[in-house]
Design a protein around this motif. Structure first.
Motif, short mmCIF file in Angstrom:
data_model
loop_
_atom_site.label_atom_id
_atom_site.label_comp_id
_atom_site.label_asym_id
_atom_site.label_seq_id
_atom_site.Cartn_x
_atom_site.Cartn_y
_atom_site.Cartn_z
N ALA A 247 35.30 57.39 45.17
CA ALA A 247 35.90 58.31 46.15
C ALA A 247 34.80 59.12 46.83
O ALA A 247 34.81 59.32 48.05
N LEU A 248 33.83 59.58 46.02
CA LEU A 248 32.73 60.38 46.57
C LEU A 248 31.91 59.55 47.56
O LEU A 248 31.56 60.02 48.65
N ALA A 249 31.65 58.28 47.18
CA ALA A 249 30.86 57.40 48.06
C ALA A 249 31.60 57.17 49.38
O ALA A 249 31.00 57.24 50.46
N ALA A 250 32.92 56.93 49.28
CA ALA A 250 33.70 56.70 50.50
C ALA A 250 33.67 57.95 51.38
O ALA A 250 33.46 57.87 52.61
N GLY A 251 33.85 59.12 50.76
CA GLY A 251 33.86 60.39 51.50
C GLY A 251 32.52 60.62 52.18
O GLY A 251 32.45 60.98 53.37
N THR A 252 31.42 60.39 51.44
CA THR A 252 30.08 60.61 52.00
C THR A 252 29.84 59.67 53.19
O THR A 252 29.30 60.07 54.23
N TRP A 256 29.13 60.70 56.98
CA TRP A 256 27.88 60.28 57.64
C TRP A 256 28.19 59.62 58.99
O TRP A 256 27.57 59.91 60.00
N ILE A 257 29.22 58.76 59.00
CA ILE A 257 29.58 58.08 60.25
C ILE A 257 30.06 59.11 61.28
O ILE A 257 29.64 59.12 62.44
N ALA A 258 30.90 60.04 60.80
CA ALA A 258 31.44 61.06 61.71
C ALA A 258 30.30 61.89 62.30
O ALA A 258 30.24 62.13 63.52
N LEU A 259 29.40 62.32 61.41
CA LEU A 259 28.26 63.14 61.85
C LEU A 259 27.40 62.36 62.83
O LEU A 259 26.93 62.88 63.85
N GLY A 260 27.20 61.07 62.53
CA GLY A 260 26.38 60.21 63.38
C GLY A 260 26.98 60.08 64.77
O GLY A 260 26.27 60.11 65.78
N LEU A 261 28.33 59.96 64.80
CA LEU A 261 29.00 59.81 66.09
C LEU A 261 28.86 61.07 66.94
O LEU A 261 28.77 61.02 68.15
N ILE A 262 28.82 62.22 66.25
CA ILE A 262 28.74 63.49 66.98
C ILE A 262 27.30 63.80 67.37
O ILE A 262 26.97 64.13 68.50
N THR A 263 26.39 63.72 66.39
CA THR A 263 25.02 64.19 66.65
C THR A 263 24.01 63.06 66.80
O THR A 263 22.82 63.29 66.93
N GLY A 264 24.46 61.84 66.74
CA GLY A 264 23.52 60.71 66.77
C GLY A 264 23.09 60.38 65.34
O GLY A 264 23.24 61.20 64.43
N PHE A 265 22.51 59.17 65.15
CA PHE A 265 22.20 58.71 63.79
C PHE A 265 20.74 58.94 63.39
O PHE A 265 20.20 58.25 62.56
N SER A 266 20.10 59.95 64.04
CA SER A 266 18.67 60.10 63.80
C SER A 266 18.35 60.82 62.49
O SER A 266 17.32 60.61 61.88
N SER A 267 19.27 61.67 62.08
CA SER A 267 18.97 62.49 60.90
C SER A 267 18.79 61.63 59.65
O SER A 267 19.45 60.61 59.48
#
Ligand code: UDP
Ligand code: MG
Length: 354
Positions: A247-252, A256-267
């Motif tokens: 569950a934790l892995a799925a949530g993370t 990560w995908i959501a954050l990547g879509l908003i701020t880009g995948f550079s982090s």
């Protein structure tokens, strides 16, 4: 009142496991016989002896020759206390049996109260330690934690702070001997057997002489043999942890995908998080395999079907209470032929001790 023999008195078997107890045997027998005299019952001493280099066997044979009602069972090699106890139970023939250590940490005088409880109708009487002398602080804390855990997770009810010191009615002895479990964790087996049980408080003394004969590794084995065969909680915990981690892995990943879509995948932080998660996961997988291994090893030991113990010799005094000399042993199913005053090969199914 319980059954009595032809002279109107019950026979009490005292089962004593020993390894290197030469300096304690005489005092033990003297104190036990003081108690038996006051109880006015017949008795037999069933010594279950791990071959000992310190001359324990010779001391017991002296007692036997001096006319004490002794049955001495010597094993073909050191099998350890848990299996010695089971072997002792399989070789006792009294109306009730008391199991007691040889080092006088368990006060023989308590047997008077245990015996009275038995006469009142209890079939299992378990002394409970309210204090313990001669043990170090860390050991006591570890023991406390073990009893707490056992109480929480075991599927049978083992009273806290109790050892193997106990009185069992002959019926219970017979049933306990039918449990062909290789670990020999008598506290769990007695609890699994059931019957009318009571607990009495006592203060545990320090050893009369010598030092403990059970090394730390032996104590850990005994603790695991208490926890593993009597609880499914360790295995269930692995499952729950595994599910929680998924569950934790799925949530993370979603985060990560959501954050990547908003701020880009550079982090790069999600990679750090994943690395930590992998580390955690490996630890859990490895310890989970260890827990599964504990169950598997026991299943493997059962499947090998080796003898629980091998008896090198049985020697008996002719002063044993007459009624019990020809009586059935506690576990006739095991199928052995003990010899009187002689040597006999004898084995019962199970694993070697530790
Ligand atoms: N004992 C035994 N075989 C062994 C170790 C111990 O029969 O391999 C006996 C020992 O002689 C004593 C009892 O088991 O009568 C309890 O052992 P010990 O006092 O050393 O253990 P502790 O009380 O420290 O747990
Ligand atoms: Mg001891």
């Amino acid at each position: 009142m319980k059954d009595s023999d032809v002279t109107g008195r019950p026979v009490l078997s005292i089962v004593i496991p020993l390894y290197n107890e030469a300096d304690n045997v005489e005092t033990l027998v003297r104190r036990l016989e003081g108690v038996m005299g006051r109880l006015g019952c017949h008795w037999e001493f069933v010594f279950a002896l791990d071959p000992s280099p310190d001359g324990t066997r010779e001391k017991i044979l002296e007692l036997l020759r001096a006319g004490h009602p002794v049955r001495l069972i010597t094993f073909s090699r050191r099998i350890g206390k848990p299996l010695s106890l089971l072997a002792g139970l399989e070789h006792c023939r009294g109306d009730a049996c008391v199991i007691i250590d040889a080092d006088l940490q368990d006060p023989p005088e308590l047997i008077e109260e245990m015996y009275r409880k038995w006469q009142d109708g209890y079939e299992v009487v378990i002394p409970q330690r309210v204090s313990r002398k001669g043990e170090n602080y860390l050991y006591l804390k570890a023991a406390e934690t073990f009893y707490w855990l056992l109480d929480k997770i075991a599927e049978v009810r083992v009273p806290r702070n109790t050892g193997d010191f106990r009185l069992l009615d002959a019926r219970v002895v017979r049933e306990v001997c039918r449990f062909r479990e290789r670990h020999g964790f008598l506290r769990g087996i007695t609890a699994a057997a059931g019957f009318r049980t009571t607990v009495i408080p006592y203060h545990r003394d320090a050893r009369l002489t010598g030092k403990t004969q059970i090394p730390l590794s032996g104590a850990i084995n005994i603790a695991l043999d208490g926890l593993v065969p009597f609880s499914r909680v360790p295995v269930r915990t692995i499952f729950v942890l595994g599910a929680a981690l998924m569950a934790l892995a799925a949530g993370t990943s979603l985060a990560w995908i959501a954050l990547g879509l908003i701020t880009g995948f550079s982090s790069s932080w999600p990679f750090m998080a994943l690395a930590i998660l992998m580390l955690l996961l490996s630890g859990i997988v490895l310890s989970g395999m260890g827990i599964l291994g504990e169950y598997l090893v026991r299943a493997y030991e059962d499947s090998r079907d080796r003898p629980l113990y091998i008896v090198d010799a049985i020697e008996e005094a002719d002063t044993l209470p007459r009624r019990i000399v020809n009586a059935e042993l506690a576990s006739p199913a095991v199928g052995r032929e003990p010899s009187i005053h002689g040597q006999a090969a004898d084995s019962a199914k199970g694993t070697p001790g530790r």
